[in-house]
Each structure stands twice: as C-alpha cells, then as structure tokens.
Design a protein around this motif. Structure first.
Motif, mmCIF file in Angstrom:
data_model
loop_
_atom_site.group_PDB
_atom_site.id
_atom_site.type_symbol
_atom_site.label_atom_id
_atom_site.label_comp_id
_atom_site.label_asym_id
_atom_site.label_seq_id
_atom_site.Cartn_x
_atom_site.Cartn_y
_atom_site.Cartn_z
ATOM 1 N N ASN A 630 0.819 -1.211 0.000
ATOM 2 C CA ASN A 630 0.000 0.000 0.000
ATOM 3 C C ASN A 630 0.855 1.265 0.000
ATOM 4 O O ASN A 630 0.418 2.313 -0.481
ATOM 5 C CB ASN A 630 -0.929 0.013 1.216
ATOM 6 C CG ASN A 630 -2.030 -1.020 1.111
ATOM 7 O OD1 ASN A 630 -2.577 -1.242 0.040
ATOM 8 N ND2 ASN A 630 -2.348 -1.680 2.214
ATOM 9 N N GLY A 637 -4.487 8.954 2.049
ATOM 10 C CA GLY A 637 -5.874 9.408 2.063
ATOM 11 C C GLY A 637 -6.787 8.296 2.521
ATOM 12 O O GLY A 637 -6.347 7.201 2.865
ATOM 13 N N SER A 638 -8.072 8.570 2.529
ATOM 14 C CA SER A 638 -9.059 7.584 2.949
ATOM 15 C C SER A 638 -9.935 7.208 1.773
ATOM 16 O O SER A 638 -10.064 7.961 0.809
ATOM 17 C CB SER A 638 -9.916 8.145 4.091
ATOM 18 O OG SER A 638 -10.575 9.327 3.681
ATOM 19 N N GLY A 639 -10.532 6.040 1.858
ATOM 20 C CA GLY A 639 -11.412 5.586 0.798
ATOM 21 C C GLY A 639 -10.692 4.733 -0.214
ATOM 22 O O GLY A 639 -9.484 4.481 -0.137
ATOM 23 N N SER A 640 -11.458 4.271 -1.211
ATOM 24 C CA SER A 640 -10.908 3.396 -2.246
ATOM 25 C C SER A 640 -9.829 4.110 -3.045
ATOM 26 O O SER A 640 -9.974 5.279 -3.403
ATOM 27 C CB SER A 640 -12.038 2.938 -3.178
ATOM 28 O OG SER A 640 -11.538 2.133 -4.206
ATOM 29 N N ASP A 643 -4.210 5.048 0.472
ATOM 30 C CA ASP A 643 -3.570 4.300 1.548
ATOM 31 C C ASP A 643 -3.882 4.976 2.880
ATOM 32 O O ASP A 643 -3.463 6.112 3.122
ATOM 33 C CB ASP A 643 -2.054 4.255 1.324
ATOM 34 C CG ASP A 643 -1.308 3.633 2.493
ATOM 35 O OD1 ASP A 643 -1.955 2.937 3.299
ATOM 36 O OD2 ASP A 643 -0.076 3.846 2.593
ATOM 37 N N SER A 644 -4.593 4.232 3.723
ATOM 38 C CA SER A 644 -4.885 4.755 5.065
ATOM 39 C C SER A 644 -4.530 3.735 6.137
ATOM 40 O O SER A 644 -4.923 3.902 7.292
ATOM 41 C CB SER A 644 -6.371 5.123 5.178
ATOM 42 O OG SER A 644 -7.181 3.975 4.979
ATOM 43 N N THR A 645 -3.788 2.682 5.759
ATOM 44 C CA THR A 645 -3.531 1.584 6.698
ATOM 45 C C THR A 645 -2.050 1.305 6.945
ATOM 46 O O THR A 645 -1.708 0.715 7.968
ATOM 47 C CB THR A 645 -4.181 0.286 6.201
ATOM 48 O OG1 THR A 645 -3.651 -0.044 4.910
ATOM 49 C CG2 THR A 645 -5.696 0.446 6.101
ATOM 50 N N TYR A 649 1.724 5.663 6.303
ATOM 51 C CA TYR A 649 0.606 6.617 6.378
ATOM 52 C C TYR A 649 0.291 6.963 7.831
ATOM 53 O O TYR A 649 0.062 8.130 8.171
ATOM 54 C CB TYR A 649 -0.638 6.050 5.709
ATOM 55 C CG TYR A 649 -1.849 6.935 5.929
ATOM 56 C CD1 TYR A 649 -2.065 8.064 5.141
ATOM 57 C CD2 TYR A 649 -2.739 6.674 6.974
ATOM 58 C CE1 TYR A 649 -3.149 8.900 5.379
ATOM 59 C CE2 TYR A 649 -3.826 7.497 7.211
ATOM 60 C CZ TYR A 649 -4.024 8.611 6.410
ATOM 61 O OH TYR A 649 -5.078 9.448 6.650
ATOM 62 N N THR A 650 0.268 5.952 8.689
ATOM 63 C CA THR A 650 -0.087 6.184 10.093
ATOM 64 C C THR A 650 0.870 7.172 10.739
ATOM 65 O O THR A 650 0.444 8.136 11.393
ATOM 66 C CB THR A 650 -0.082 4.858 10.865
ATOM 67 O OG1 THR A 650 -1.022 3.960 10.270
ATOM 68 C CG2 THR A 650 -0.448 5.071 12.327
ATOM 69 N N SER A 653 0.395 10.659 9.235
ATOM 70 C CA SER A 653 -0.815 11.336 9.696
ATOM 71 C C SER A 653 -0.697 11.772 11.153
ATOM 72 O O SER A 653 -1.327 12.753 11.560
ATOM 73 C CB SER A 653 -2.034 10.421 9.522
ATOM 74 O OG SER A 653 -1.910 9.260 10.333
#
Length: 843
Positions: A630, A637-640, A643-645, A649-650, A653
């Motif tokens: 990912n 970003g979030s959604g389809s 990468d938010s996982t 990203y963590t 953010s």
C-alpha cells in the motif's frame, strides 16, 4: 536528576520543538535467548558472531550495520522479555544425540526409542467363499489365481455341476490350500493352510457369450463361538465376560458361594429345584460391584458380563453341603466373536487404539487391521508410549487361531524426539526454571515456558547430526549480482541474482526450482532430478531440502555463507515477546541509556506503532522498514484507491518527528534501516544528509515514478538504483522534517547542555555577575561555533546570542540562582539535495 533540570536548553525549529537532551549510538532491539543481560555492546561482527548465529535476526541486522564503508565504533543489542519458546525437530534420525542447553545445562537424549510396538498375526483355518453370479456355459474357460500364481485353466465339462466340481478340484491341488469344496450350485468354499498365504487374487472366466463373474469373500481365522483374551501393556482389554459351567445339578441343602473381583458374596441355599437355584445364584452375582448383568444361559450355565475392561473376574463359585456338590468351571474372554472374523478383529483393534489414547488429547496411537482376511493388527502407539501386546489368546469355538506377536522398537520420528527431549528437560536436576510441553496433537515440536514469568533463561540447541536427511536453508540477504549456491552431494544448484536483485522469497523460489528440475531439459524427455532430494518452499525466504529416501543422509553446503544459512536437527522457533515493547525499553533504559538511534527486529505492526509513540517522548530516533504494498501503490488518504492503513501513512498522519519509514521489498527478512544507520551515524551530527547514501549488502527497490511519488507523499523513504548507483531517498522523518535536522538539533541541545554544565561543575562558583553570565554565554558560543564547523549552522548570517545584564535580572531569580532569558538565533546550513541548472550554448 536529568541534566535538563540544571541546564535547560530549548531550540526552536520552524517546524518543531525539541526540549529534551541526549545523544548516543544505535541499539538493535531483538528477542534472543543467548544471554540474560538486558543489553550488550558489540564493536564488530566477530563479537556478534560469538553470541548469535548467522540466521538470527540480530546477527542479520548487525551485519547490515557493520557492512557499510564507515561504521559506528560500536552498537548495542537489546533483549526483549520472552517467557515461552518453541523448538522444532527439523531432522529425525536414529542413534543421534539431541541437546537443549538451558542456562548452561546440557539436556541430551538419544533419538533411538527404547519402547516397543507390537504386530499380531493370527494363524488357523482361513476360509474364502467364491460365489458366481451365473452358470458356466460351453464356451467357458476358468483360470483361478491363488497367492499371485495362476493355476491351469478349467474348461466346460458336460454341465454346471461337473464344471464347478472340476474347478474346485484344481484349486484344491494348490499347495497353500487345505480343501476346496462345492458348497452351492454356484459356490466354492476354500480352506487355506495358513493366514500368511490365503489369497484368492481372482477367478477369471473367458469365452463367448455371457460369462460368470466371481465374488470373493474372506472369512478370517476367528470363528463363531471364539473368545479372545488380549492384554496390552499389562492390562487385559475388552468387556470381560465370565461363563460359569456347573458339572451337575444342585441338590437339596447345597450352599453356593460366589467370589467376584475378590469379594465373597453371601451364600445361596438350594431352593425348590435346579432352575430356581441357578437363577438365584445368577441374581446374587449380578449384585456384585462391576457386574453389568448376570444371566442363566443354560441348564447348568451362567454368563456374567462386566461393565468395564480390565481385571474384572469371577474368582470362584464353591458349592458345599448336600449329598453332592457341583463343580464350577469358569472361562473368561475379553472379546467374543461377533458377525465375522473381520468385524471381531476390528472391534479388538478399536479397543487397543482407545486404550492407548487414554490420557492423550486426542492422541495419535493407532491399531490397524490389515491383510485380505483381516488376520493382522499393527500397533503404532503415541510417541515414546509402549504398545506391547502381552498375550492374544483364542479359546472355545470350533477352531482356535494362534497368535504370533512380534515386538519392534518404535520408529524414530520428529514426535518421539520432541517427546523424549521434553521429558528429559522436566526430569533434569537441578530444576532448570522452565517446563517443557508437547502439543495435544504431536507435530514434532516442544515448548519451553518459564516457571516464573519475566525470569530470563538462556537457550541453545544442537545435535550430533552431520549428514541430515532434512535441512532448512534460509536466504538472509538479497545482494545484487550475487550467485547463490546450494551444493547437495557434490552437485551445485546456482541462482544468479540480477542487478536489481529479487526478494529473499524469490531467491529461495528459484533455488527450489533448480533443485527440483528434471533432466535432461526439453526438448529431450525429462527423466530424473540431479539428486534424489525434494526442495519445499516455505514462502518466507527459506526452504526445506528433504531426502527422497527417509534416513539417507545428505552432504549439503551453501555459498556464500554470509547471505544464506543452513539449519538441521533442532531449530528454535521465532521468539514471541511476553511483555509490551515499552516495558522492555523502559527496563533497558534503567540499565543503559547510552544509545540514540533505535531499530527493532520485530516488524509486527502493533510493536512498531508502540515504539514510534514511545520514541516521541525521548531524545532519540527510531527507524523501521516495511514492504507493505500500500505504501507504493496508493497515495495517502481515505477511501478506495488511497492508503490509510500502512505504517508509513499512520506515522505521517500522526506527524511523528522522531520516526522514519523506509520502504523496501526485503523488510520482512532484512534490515535496510540498520544499514542506513550504519552508513550515517558515524558522521558528525549536522554535517550529513541522509539522502544519497549507498548501502552495502542491501538490494534496491525498482519503483515506477508513480510508486515513488506515493512513498514520498507520506514522507517515507526508499533505496533505489539511480544513475548507476544505489541511493537512499529522501532522508525524512514521518512528519516531513529531514532526519539530519532532528539529529543535529538533538546534538546541539546536548552539546550546549554539556558545555554549560561543565562550567557549573568545574568552577568553584559562577558568580551572578556580568562576568559569570559571560562565562555561560561563551559556552553557548563555543557550541554554536562547533555547529558552524560541522556545517549544521550557517556562518552567514552570523548566529546571535542574547543574555541579560546582571543588573536587569529580577531579585527573585538571583535569590533562586536561576539565570533566565538566555537565547540565541541561528540559521541552519541546510543541504543541497537537488540542483537545477539553466544554460545557453551558442556556436
């Protein structure tokens, strides 16, 4: 008391504030059982090799550090708390010594089992019944095959009766046959000499028109009326049935006393007649403990059935008084013939298997009935559990088969070795501080658990195996252009890694393919492998080499040893920590806090998240690597499609300024962040940039421009092949600040604290005067000037230092001896990491 309580330095950077002191070297946090210290210091790989094996994660991480052109003078390796450890039996060979060394104590076992298992073979009258579905005809030619040998063909003769009679005569002439008789218009019954040679393979009829098809039915050596007594490991099995036969009728005044399971029952006196008296005796026996039922089964017979297998018995039935006294004959049997010989043997085998597995959950012991006439029971007990048939006797019935019992040592396998070693560890004296267990369903492993949680213990394993029939090869590093070679019995299997080397998993897969390839290669017809072995991919950068012949030892070598390892005999499973990583880090700090950079061999997301959160409150930095796709496939970003996982990203953010993430294909099995630390930490803080660093022993990531952009959008880093050389990019923390800035600010903070503190400590007194304040100012200037020399602080514009005049200091501060309002302003030198050049060329 921390130094910051005496000399508090706060340096403000446009993007962040650092308000803690401290600066050190690299600590690699791992989970080893090689020593009980919380932290140890190592100056080179020779020292690391004393404590760690080449396949240990700490060894691999340290190797990445010390493989660089310039390396730190030393590193630390920290130890996490591990209470429970698993051990795999990789290689199972007889007559070998397997050793677990716990807290310096060698616990050894010989792998050859001393326990025995039995095979019971029944001999006796063995009968086969052959039924034909239709009559023979004038074109029939019948060929019987007995024990694998075809007999002479029997042809049609006059009619069905004479033809089937001729066929029976032909079969009776075989040496293995006692008799063959026509027992029906379309039936022949064959009695064999022994169960060992009692097979009717087929009776084939050929010829024009419809021909009969033979159905062959086996009846084994047990017959109606048989009683079978079986003893396993000293205990008799089966639902014990006692049959009491009296020699004559009871008469007046007789007194009958039965003893059951050693207990003498009250006497029965003759009453009315034989039938009434024997019924009363049966009823009395039925009241005894352990008796399921007691019934009259003949004019002078009582049958007693007990509730449980074991040693239940009717000891005696004694008649006294009266004109005559009948004598009781008692016959007992654990099993009674039921339905057929095969069904009875299956019942006995099931009882044996059940008895062996009592106390095991669920247990893997088996008792298997085999051969065409079901005359053999083969026993395989649980690991290191005896499965010995003491006796197998047949009584009553028209015939009684005899049993041949052959005992042989239980075969050596992974389960028996694991069980033996666990037993030896638990029996060792003095107590080792651990308990060893094997799983309910044996799988060739054992587990050690500390008696007291948190109390450390060391562990090492070894065997005397030289040439294993199974071994594990692990790829530890993916090196560009490296030839990976496995030599088996003198045959070399080579995989040449490309410049943009594949992952460890892909290297292992290619070696597995090479070992399993059949030769000659197409277009010729492939016939065989180059060596009689099979390679099995574990899909984690390792693979098994297994001899195609169990027990046949292999000579296995690997080249080069620095990038791959081989293990045989016993293998310690990956360690699983038993407390939180923050608990372990705090404990290590209490012992030794002289380290600045932190790497961890554990890639578990929860662990990495906990370390990153903890490091934010420290004056330290943490680096980790991830192969999460990912990171490269999606922007943040979030959604389809986003990468938010991923951890990249963590951390991005969360705005972490003390953790960096390096994307790398080999993050699961290698430690490129340790190589990065090794290449940069030796450089003076502030004098370096973390970009453009070439990492020895680390493979490159081959990324597209989009993938690279997705990494950089999360302030993560890469190691790529650019312009003919591998380089790190971009050298940033998760928040976006450059790593060298964080490190440089930490260094400057520590340096100012140290310099000012030295004045306070080494002077008899620093007076609260302008001269005393100037002494403090001079130390700040000294530190800033060193920052200029290190190219961390810009010389132009010149830094400025602001201190108060003594006369302007509030009386309360003078009374409390605190100097406030000391500050400086400096410009960071920064670093050039990209160049844009515009020019014009004319002719």
């Amino acid at each position: 008391m921390p130094l910051s309580d005496i000399v508090n330095v706060q340096i403000t950077r446009e993007t962040q504030t650092v308000s803690e002191a401290g600066f050190g070297t690299l600590m690699i946090l791992g989970t080893n059982k090689n020593w009980n210290d919380l932290i140890r210091k190592y100056s080179n790989m020779q020292q690391v090799a004393v404590d760690f094996n080449p396949y240990d994660p700490e060894y691999i991480a340290a190797q990445d550090v010390f493989s660089q052109k310039i390396t730190p003078p030393f590193i630390y390796i920290g130890r996490r708390t591990v209470d429970t450890v698993g051990i795999d039996v990789e290689t199972a060979l007889p007559a070998q010594t397997y050793t677990a060394t716990i807290n310096g104590n060698d616990v050894s076992i010989n792998s050859s089992s001393a326990v025995m298992d039995s095979v019971v073979t029944l001999s006796g009258i063995n009968t086969v019944v052959v039924n034909f579905d239709i009559d023979f005809n004038a074109a029939s030619s019948i060929v019987p095959t007995i024990n694998g040998a075809p007999l002479a063909a029997v042809v049609w003769n006059t009619n069905q009766a004479t033809t089937i009679a001729a066929l029976a005569t032909e079969i009776a002439g075989d040496a293995s046959v006692t008799s063959a008789s026509v027992t029906g218009a379309r039936q022949i019954t064959i009695v064999f000499v022994s169960a060992a040679s009692a097979i009717v393979d087929s009776i084939e009829t050929s010829g024009a028109g419809s021909q009969p098809v033979a159905t062959i039915l086996y009846s084994g050596p047990l017959v109606t009326g048989n009683r079978i007594n079986v003893s396993l490991n000293g205990d008799e099995l089966g639902t014990i049935t006692s049959i009491i036969d009296f020699s004559a009728d009871f008469v007046a005044s007789n007194s009958i006393v039965a003893t059951v399971n050693g207990v003498v029952l009250s006497a029965n006196l003759f009453s009315v007649d034989q039938a009434t008296t024997i019924a009363a005796v049966a009823t009395k026996i039925g009241t005894a403990t352990g008796v399921a039922n007691s019934t009259v089964t003949g004019a002078r017979q009582i049958t007693v059935v007990f509730t449980d297998p074991g040693t239940n018995t009717v000891n005696s039935v004694v008649t006294t008084l009266g004109a005559s006294q009948p004598t009781a004959t008692i016959s007992e049997g654990g099993f009674v013939f039921a339905v057929s010989s095969s069904a009875t043997m299956s019942t006995i085998a099931a009882a044996i298997q059940t008895a062996l597995n009592v106390g095991y959950t669920p247990g893997i012991a088996t008792a298997v009935v085999s051969e065409t006439n079901s005359n053999v029971i083969s026993i395989t007990s649980n690991p290191n559990q005896a499965g010995v048939i003491d006796f197998f006797t047949v009584s009553l019935g028209a015939s009684q088969a005899t049993a041949t019992i052959v005992n042989s040592a239980q075969p050596t396998d992974k389960n028996t070795i694991a069980d033996l070693l666990a037993e030896a560890i638990n029996a060792f004296s003095p107590d080792l501080g651990v308990i060893a267990t094997t799983p309910a369903v044996p799988n060739g492993t054992l587990t050690l658990t500390a008696d007291v949680s948190g109390v450390p213990y060391t562990l090492a394993v070894s065997t005397t195996i030289v040439n294993p029939d199974q071994a594990r090869v692990t790829i530890t590093q993916a090196v560009p252009n490296q030839a990976y070679t496995v030599i088996i019995n003198g045959t070399s299997f080579i995989y040449q890694a490309p410049n943009n080397v594949f992952t460890n998993e892909q290297i292992a897969a290619n070696l597995v393919l090479a070992i399993n390839t059949l030769y000659p290669l197409p277009p010729a017809t492939p016939v065989a492998k180059l060596q009689p072995v099979t390679a099995v991919d574990n899909f984690n950068g390792s693979f098994e080499i297994i001899s195609d012949v169990v027990g046949a030892g292999l000579i296995i070598q690997i080249l080069p040893v620095g990038v791959m390892t081989i293990q045989k005999g016993l293998i310690i499973q990956p360690y699983v920590p038993s407390v939180s990583v923050v608990t372990d880090l705090t404990a290590i700090q209490d012992v030794n806090d002289d380290w600045y950079a932190l790497a961890c061999t554990d890639r578990t997301k929860a662990t990495v998240l906990d370390i990153a959160a903890w490091i934010e409150s420290q004056v330290k930095i943490f680096g980790t690597a991830s192969d999460d796709p990912n990171i490269i496939l999606y922007p943040p970003g979030s959604g389809s499609g986003f990468d938010s996982t991923s951890i990249a990203y963590t951390f991005f953010s969360l705005g972490y300024v003390r953790t960096f993430v390096l994307y790398h294909d080999e993050a699961a099995s290698d430690y490129p962040e340790c190589a990065w630390f090794g290449a940069v930490l030796p450089l003076t803080p502030g004098s370096e940039t973390w970009k453009f660093k070439t990492l020895n022993s680390i493979s490159y990531s081959d990324l597209t421009s989009t993938q690279q952009a997705n990494v950089f959008a999360k302030s993560a880093n890469t190691y790529e092949y650019v312009g003919g050389v591998g380089i790190t990019q971009n050298g940033t923390m998760a928040q976006g600040e450059y790593i060298d800035i964080i490190r440089g600010v930490d260094w400057l903070t520590s340096t100012i604290q140290s310099y000012v503190y030295s004045v306070l400590v080494n002077s008899p007194k620093v007076p609260y005067t302008d001269s005393g304040i100037t002494a403090i100012e001079s130390q700040i200037r000294r530190a800033l000037q060193q920052g200029v020399s290190n190219n961390f602080i810009a010389a132009d514009p010149q830094y400025q230092i602001f201190v108060p005049k003594a006369v302007n200091v509030p009386p309360i501060d003078k009374a409390n001896r605190i100097l406030r309002n000391v500050s400086f302003q400096a410009t960071l030198a920064g670093a050039i990491q990209a160049v844009q050049i515009t020019g014009t060329v004319s002719v």
